[in-house]
Write a protein that holds these residues in place. Structure first.
Motif, PDB file in Angstrom:
ATOM      1  N   ALA A  17      68.082 -20.277   8.269  1.00 13.84           N
ATOM      2  CA  ALA A  17      68.136 -19.399   6.981  1.00 13.84           C
ATOM      3  C   ALA A  17      69.348 -18.138   7.386  1.00 13.84           C
ATOM      4  O   ALA A  17      70.026 -18.161   6.375  1.00 13.84           O
ATOM      5  CB  ALA A  17      66.940 -18.745   6.998  1.00 13.84           C
ATOM      6  N   SER A  23      73.800 -13.299   4.619  1.00 14.36           N
ATOM      7  CA  SER A  23      73.013 -12.615   5.506  1.00 14.36           C
ATOM      8  C   SER A  23      73.595 -12.001   6.693  1.00 14.36           C
ATOM      9  O   SER A  23      74.734 -12.220   7.156  1.00 14.36           O
ATOM     10  CB  SER A  23      71.911 -13.491   5.927  1.00 14.36           C
ATOM     11  OG  SER A  23      72.282 -14.804   6.648  1.00 14.36           O
ATOM     12  N   MET A 218      55.574 -25.540  -1.375  1.00 20.90           N
ATOM     13  CA  MET A 218      56.220 -24.257  -1.961  1.00 20.90           C
ATOM     14  C   MET A 218      55.299 -24.016  -3.244  1.00 20.90           C
ATOM     15  O   MET A 218      55.092 -22.783  -3.375  1.00 20.90           O
ATOM     16  CB  MET A 218      57.575 -24.337  -1.942  1.00 20.90           C
ATOM     17  CG  MET A 218      58.331 -23.123  -2.435  1.00 20.90           C
ATOM     18  SD  MET A 218      59.997 -23.239  -2.367  1.00 20.90           S
ATOM     19  CE  MET A 218      60.277 -23.071  -0.800  1.00 20.90           C
TER      20      MET A 218
ATOM     21  N   MET B 365      56.789 -14.051  -0.751  1.00 24.37           N
ATOM     22  CA  MET B 365      57.841 -15.167  -0.042  1.00 24.37           C
ATOM     23  C   MET B 365      58.714 -14.419   0.239  1.00 24.37           C
ATOM     24  O   MET B 365      58.989 -13.407  -0.175  1.00 24.37           O
ATOM     25  CB  MET B 365      57.754 -16.303  -1.184  1.00 24.37           C
ATOM     26  CG  MET B 365      56.453 -16.883  -1.598  1.00 24.37           C
ATOM     27  SD  MET B 365      56.547 -18.643  -2.087  1.00 24.37           S
ATOM     28  CE  MET B 365      57.993 -18.671  -3.406  1.00 24.37           C
ATOM     29  N   LEU B 368      64.660 -16.853   0.583  1.00 22.02           N
ATOM     30  CA  LEU B 368      65.091 -18.424   0.458  1.00 22.02           C
ATOM     31  C   LEU B 368      64.236 -18.891  -0.455  1.00 22.02           C
ATOM     32  O   LEU B 368      64.335 -19.735  -1.453  1.00 22.02           O
ATOM     33  CB  LEU B 368      65.112 -18.807   1.580  1.00 22.02           C
ATOM     34  CG  LEU B 368      65.454 -20.429   1.880  1.00 22.02           C
ATOM     35  CD1 LEU B 368      66.946 -20.759   1.170  1.00 22.02           C
ATOM     36  CD2 LEU B 368      65.250 -20.914   3.574  1.00 22.02           C
ATOM     37  N   GLN B 369      62.687 -18.666  -0.139  1.00 18.18           N
ATOM     38  CA  GLN B 369      61.829 -19.390  -0.995  1.00 18.18           C
ATOM     39  C   GLN B 369      61.991 -18.913  -2.507  1.00 18.18           C
ATOM     40  O   GLN B 369      61.604 -19.836  -3.382  1.00 18.18           O
ATOM     41  CB  GLN B 369      60.229 -18.963  -0.477  1.00 18.18           C
ATOM     42  CG  GLN B 369      60.199 -19.706   0.885  1.00 18.18           C
ATOM     43  CD  GLN B 369      58.959 -19.064   1.752  1.00 18.18           C
ATOM     44  OE1 GLN B 369      58.747 -17.862   1.345  1.00 18.18           O
ATOM     45  NE2 GLN B 369      58.489 -19.854   2.716  1.00 18.18           N
ATOM     46  N   SER B 405      70.791  -7.801   2.376  1.00 18.67           N
ATOM     47  CA  SER B 405      69.580  -8.267   3.023  1.00 18.67           C
ATOM     48  C   SER B 405      69.814  -8.216   4.596  1.00 18.67           C
ATOM     49  O   SER B 405      70.659  -8.323   4.954  1.00 18.67           O
ATOM     50  CB  SER B 405      68.834  -9.413   2.148  1.00 18.67           C
ATOM     51  OG  SER B 405      69.609 -10.322   2.617  1.00 18.67           O
ATOM     52  N   ARG B 406      68.531  -8.466   5.118  1.00 20.77           N
ATOM     53  CA  ARG B 406      68.671  -8.862   6.821  1.00 20.77           C
ATOM     54  C   ARG B 406      68.701 -10.191   7.004  1.00 20.77           C
ATOM     55  O   ARG B 406      69.095 -10.743   8.125  1.00 20.77           O
ATOM     56  CB  ARG B 406      67.568  -8.280   7.461  1.00 20.77           C
ATOM     57  CG  ARG B 406      67.253  -6.856   7.415  1.00 20.77           C
ATOM     58  CD  ARG B 406      66.070  -6.391   8.589  1.00 20.77           C
ATOM     59  NE  ARG B 406      64.976  -7.152   8.403  1.00 20.77           N
ATOM     60  CZ  ARG B 406      63.924  -6.515   7.627  1.00 20.77           C
ATOM     61  NH1 ARG B 406      63.962  -5.516   7.237  1.00 20.77           N
ATOM     62  NH2 ARG B 406      62.997  -6.821   7.490  1.00 20.77           N
ATOM     63  N   GLY B 407      68.756 -11.121   5.791  1.00 26.34           N
ATOM     64  CA  GLY B 407      68.965 -12.548   6.050  1.00 26.34           C
ATOM     65  C   GLY B 407      68.188 -13.026   4.950  1.00 26.34           C
ATOM     66  O   GLY B 407      67.089 -12.579   4.396  1.00 26.34           O
ATOM     67  N   LEU B 408      68.222 -14.627   4.626  1.00 31.71           N
ATOM     68  CA  LEU B 408      67.542 -14.981   3.620  1.00 31.71           C
ATOM     69  C   LEU B 408      65.933 -15.123   4.094  1.00 31.71           C
ATOM     70  O   LEU B 408      65.132 -15.265   3.129  1.00 31.71           O
ATOM     71  CB  LEU B 408      67.926 -16.536   3.567  1.00 31.71           C
ATOM     72  CG  LEU B 408      69.426 -16.677   2.755  1.00 31.71           C
ATOM     73  CD1 LEU B 408      69.663 -18.111   2.626  1.00 31.71           C
ATOM     74  CD2 LEU B 408      69.325 -15.815   1.534  1.00 31.71           C
ATOM     75  N   ASP B 409      65.652 -15.176   5.216  1.00 25.26           N
ATOM     76  CA  ASP B 409      64.236 -15.022   5.508  1.00 25.26           C
ATOM     77  C   ASP B 409      63.464 -13.500   5.487  1.00 25.26           C
ATOM     78  O   ASP B 409      62.528 -13.574   6.035  1.00 25.26           O
ATOM     79  CB  ASP B 409      64.029 -15.673   6.999  1.00 25.26           C
ATOM     80  CG  ASP B 409      64.897 -14.921   8.052  1.00 25.26           C
ATOM     81  OD1 ASP B 409      65.665 -14.115   7.649  1.00 25.26           O
ATOM     82  OD2 ASP B 409      64.508 -15.135   9.268  1.00 25.26           O
ATOM     83  N   GLU B 411      61.374 -10.811   3.828  1.00 23.68           N
ATOM     84  CA  GLU B 411      60.601 -11.044   2.625  1.00 23.68           C
ATOM     85  C   GLU B 411      60.842 -10.260   1.628  1.00 23.68           C
ATOM     86  O   GLU B 411      61.218  -9.107   1.659  1.00 23.68           O
ATOM     87  CB  GLU B 411      59.019 -10.475   3.123  1.00 23.68           C
ATOM     88  CG  GLU B 411      58.271 -11.741   4.017  1.00 23.68           C
ATOM     89  CD  GLU B 411      56.905 -11.701   4.178  1.00 23.68           C
ATOM     90  OE1 GLU B 411      56.149 -11.105   3.251  1.00 23.68           O
ATOM     91  OE2 GLU B 411      56.506 -12.054   5.072  1.00 23.68           O
TER      92      GLU B 411
END
Lengths: 346, 527
Positions: A17, A23, A218, B365, B368-369, B405-409, B411
């Motif tokens: 990710a 990111s 999901m 979520m 990414l989700q 953001s800090r990353g796609l993961d 929340e």
């Protein structure tokens, strides 16, 4: 279990990710510090508690650590595991399935009746149990997703009705005189493990993958996290809700037949109260009853925690009533730790 | 005798600052951060007895936070609140209540199944021999309501009243418990025009009885109608605090947004001569009239109107989350299956809904989700989620809106409002979008992120999307859209082209169309 606490291997793959161009990937090794250790302790609180409990029982009892006892724990856990998996899916959508204990009973009774009628084709009994579970689960799913009765009420109704059916089917008495071929199902050995234990392990691994790696997983998370947003994203919310209750029913049916086979008795009171242990396992595993948060790994851990505790306390001959008190305290403590650690997150 | 009569008089003239008037509420250097983000950066404010102060500013400027601190709901990080010279214990709503500070929140907390009188006496029920004295409560409640000139029975159920009247019941309740300082958070945001007039009357009446009122708003006409004093917050700081009479409208607007309007809005893109979306005789409510509309590539059509005019209903019906009574929606010549969001998404329709937290994103979520969810089919093979290509596609679309953001993961929950809204936009951009439906795209978004969102909207239109944008923010409609429709009562009551929108009197014209006042419409109702 909240997302951050999900062990990485089963997760979306943090590494993959953060490789995204948008990111800012934190690179380099994280330094070992007090803060880091504290975070880790919270993240794996349940694992740590589990290890402490195991260490305590190992210290107090020579019998606890034997391979025979480990097998005993797994066999005891198996019927709960199947319904806890279904329960996890239901709770992830923000619902609850109170009927699984009764569905176990009704599937056990009808499975036993089938086994008696067809002693040479006992697999028919397994299919019957699963179909009975599917019917009960589908009714739950229909009442919840189409008629929109709150899940608590819908499955409470099924809890009562299915239990009634279990007694009706056997005229109030357990189905006895089951063929040996039927009881051999639950004793089938594969790689040294009995079939219910194999089903438990396959079920946990299978659902862990489904919930993390498939579009279906999901959708379940999205419907539980925010049904309106899920609908706008094109998710068929009603269909997804229906499916989790149907799955929960099938698993309860399977669990019921296995249980009947193990005890060689189609008793209408089998599985009574099991729904509460299943819900407890899911909640101890960190799932939110509001939906959207939780994981199969959490449930598996919660399940093993409860079963280990049951087993260890039995060995130490702690009276059953005290065992319930300890289990009750554990449930509340587990959720309290989860609430507290969720608050602490940035 | 009702409690209201016992309030002291002392009425200063409007707009004049009376140095002798006692200070009822004083906020001193209030600071507050949420999760490290400063929301108030040291704001001081004084409310005089018998005055109405407008607390104004853009969404996210810190107005609601300020009110919640003054009413004891939030504890400030620094600073203090004094009520008639007495320090308010921080974060204690009961103490604030005891000192005479009452708040009427934006989201009313009335119990809808109770009656008006039960609600007014909630928590201080009149008793007789230990039992509820309903007759006395009804009598006293009726007196209080009469006193405010509100003609509703005290025994009416709260749930049966329109929001505006519920709000007035809350005000009656607050003042009948002896409130001397009344804080109203966005009192007009959810009520009908007719009810606004009544609310204004009641606010004046309270002022004349010596109550100090502080209300939040970002509507100029309300400030003009009732405020004695105007306080403007911007990004958590106080930028203006002056009597209304010394300020022009431009002063206030400039103070609110911190720059000239033109800087906020990018150039409108070029409209291409290719119709994407055709709506034919669409009826969305039994009371509504059929709506027909066609939108070309690159075109931005604004939908103006009051709350409840039918803008959201129209957008939801096009998208399929609301059933359609009759009529058709056609995208690129293909008829859409009504009531089927999945089919609309497949046809290239995207919706950015009004209530971002409630409808736009699944907050539990991660990015990414959320980025995957609308296009699960595209991002999975036989039900199995794709790995790298999915991550890459979501990352690319998030990059295109410059998501921080800090990353796609990360929340969703931990993102700021503006960044959440960017995700809600960008999650559609992993495939071609033909029609972009926007419902209040900048509500709850701070000014900085707002101009970025305007840039995103115009660049998406420039890429060839047809855009329909419902908004209550008139400058947004006027500056972004090529055309605007005005809705009232589930029907289109006016259509304004670019020349109309550039007309200096257009705001007045839209307002009249939206509210149904027809005297000065200059024949604008050409459906």
């Amino acid at each position: 279990m909240t997302d951050t606490k999900t062990p990485a291997p089963a997760g979306q793959g943090t590494g993959a990710a953060s490789a995204g161009a948008a990111s800012v990937a934190p690179t380099g090794v994280r330094r070992f510090s007090g803060r880091w250790f504290g975070d880790l302790a919270i993240r794996y609180a349940m694992v740590i508690v589990m290890l402490l409990i195991i260490a305590f029982f190992l210290y107090r009892s020579a019998r606890f650590g034997t391979p025979e006892n480990l097998t005993t724990i797994l066999i005891a856990a198996a019927p709960f595991a199947l319904i806890a998996l279904g329960q996890t899916l239901v709770i992830l959508t923000g619902g609850i399935d109170l009927s699984v204990g009764s569905v176990i009973a009704v599937a056990a009774v009808y499975g036993s009746i089938t086994a008696k009628a067809f002693p040479d084709n006992v697999w028919l009994a397994v299919v019957t149990g699963m179909v009975v579970g599917l019917i009960a689960g589908s009714i739950n799913g229909f009442v919840v997703s189409v008629i929109k009765v709150p899940p608590f009420i819908a499955t409470l109704g099924m809890l009562t009705a299915a239990s009634g059916f279990a007694y009706v089917a056997g005229n109030g008495a357990p189905i006895t005189g089951l063929p040996a071929s039927f009881s051999s199902i639950a004793n089938t050995q594969i790689l040294g493990l009995t079939l219910p234990v194999i089903l438990m392990i396959v079920g946990i691994l299978g659902f862990a993958v489904i919930m993390r790696r498939t579009a279906y997983g999901m959708r379940v998370y999205a419907v539980g996290g925010n049904p309106v947003a899920a609908q706008i994203a094109g998710v068929k919310v009603g269909r997804t809700l229906f499916s989790v209750y149907a799955i929960s029913g099938v698993l309860a049916g399977l669990s019921g037949v296995m249980l009947a086979s193990r005890v060689t008795l189609g008793a209408p009171n089998l599985g009574q109260g099991y729904e509460l242990d299943a819900i407890a396992a899911v909640v101890i595993g960190g799932a939110s009853l509001l939906g959207g948060r939780g994981s199969i790994w959490g449930t598996a851990l919660g399940l093993l925690l409860i079963q280990t505790l049951n087993n260890g306390l039995d060995i130490l001959t702690v009276p059953a009533y005290w065992q319930d008190v300890i289990k009750g305290a554990l449930i509340v403590t587990a959720v309290a730790v989860d609430v507290w650690s969720t608050k602490r997150r940035p | 005798m009702s409690v209201v009569d016992q309030l002291p008089g002392g009425i200063p003239n409007r707009g004049e600052v009376n140095p002798d008037a006692p200070i009822m509420l004083e906020c001193v250097d209030l600071k507050k951060s949420f999760g490290g983000v400063p929301v108030l950066k040291g704001v001081s404010l004084k409310l005089e007895q018998g005055t109405i102060t407008a607390l104004s500013g853009e969404n996210g400027a810190g107005k609601s936070t300020m009110m919640k601190i003054a009413s004891g709901q939030y504890r400030p990080d620094e600073g203090r609140v004094l009520v008639r010279g007495e320090e308010l214990p921080a974060g204690n709503p009961n103490a604030a209540h005891a000192l005479g500070v009452a708040i009427v929140p934006q989201e009313l907390a009335s119990v809808l199944d109770t009656t008006v009188y039960e609600n007014i006496f909630l928590g201080r029920e009149r008793r007789r021999f230990g039992f509820l004295d309903r007759r006395r409560m009804i009598r006293e409640a009726t007196e209080l309501l009469d006193d405010f000139g509100v003609d509703i029975p005290a025994t009416a159920r709260m749930g049966s009243l329109p929001v505006g009247l519920r709000q007035i019941v809350e005000i009656v309740k607050a003042t009948s418990t002896g409130a001397r300082v009344l804080l109203l958070d966005e009192p007009t945001s959810a009520i009908a025009e007719r009810e606004v007039a009544r609310l204004i009357g009641i606010m004046r009446r309270l002022r004349d009885r010596g109550v100090s009122l502080l209300f939040t708003t970002h509507k100029m006409e309300e400030i003009r109608a009732i405020a004695d004093r105007v306080v403007v917050l911007r990004d958590g700081g106080l930028v203006t605090d002056a009597p209304l009479s010394t300020l022009t409208d431009d002063d206030i607007v400039t103070a609110m947004i911190g720059r000239e309007l033109e800087d906020l809005f990018p150039e409108r893109p070029e409209v291409r001569d290719e119709t994407v979306l055709t709506i034919d005789e669409l009826v969305v409510a039994p009371s509504g009239a059929p709506v027909s509309l066609s939108v070309k590539r690159g075109e931005i059509v604004g939908l103006a109107g009051l709350v409840g005019a039918g803008r959201t209903e129209l957008i939801e019906s096009i998208f399929g989350t609301r059933p359609v009574l009759s009529g058709t929606v056609t995208i690129n010549g293909e008829k859409l299956r009504p009531g089927n969001p999945a089919a609309s998404i497949a046809a290239g329709v995207a919706l950015v809904p009004e209530d971002r937290k409630g409808a736009g994103a699944v907050l539990s979520m991660n990015i990414l989700q959320n980025g995957t969810l609308p296009r699960l089919g595209q991002f999975s093979t036989f039900g199995w989620l794709k790995g790298r290509s999915r991550t890459a596609a979501v990352a690319k679309s998030m990059e295109s809106v410059r998501l921080r953001s800090r990353g796609l993961d990360q929340e969703m929950e931990t993102l700021s409002g503006g960044n959440q809204q960017k995700v809600v936009f960008a999650r559609w951009l992993t495939a071609d979008v033909n029609v972009l439906l926007l419902d209040e795209p900048t509500r709850g978004v701070d000014v900085g992120a707002r101009s970025e969102i305007y840039r995103i909207i115009t660049s998406l239109a420039a890429d060839g999307m047809a855009v329909i944008m419902a908004s209550s923010d008139l400058p947004e409609i006027l500056s972004l859209s090529h055309r605007a429709l005005v809705l009232r009562g589930q029907a289109v009551v006016g259509e304004l082209d670019r020349d109309d929108l550039d007309d200096p009197g257009v705001q007045d014209r839209i307002f009249r169309l939206a509210s149904g006042m027809t005297s000065h419409t200059k024949g604008a109702t050409h459906d």
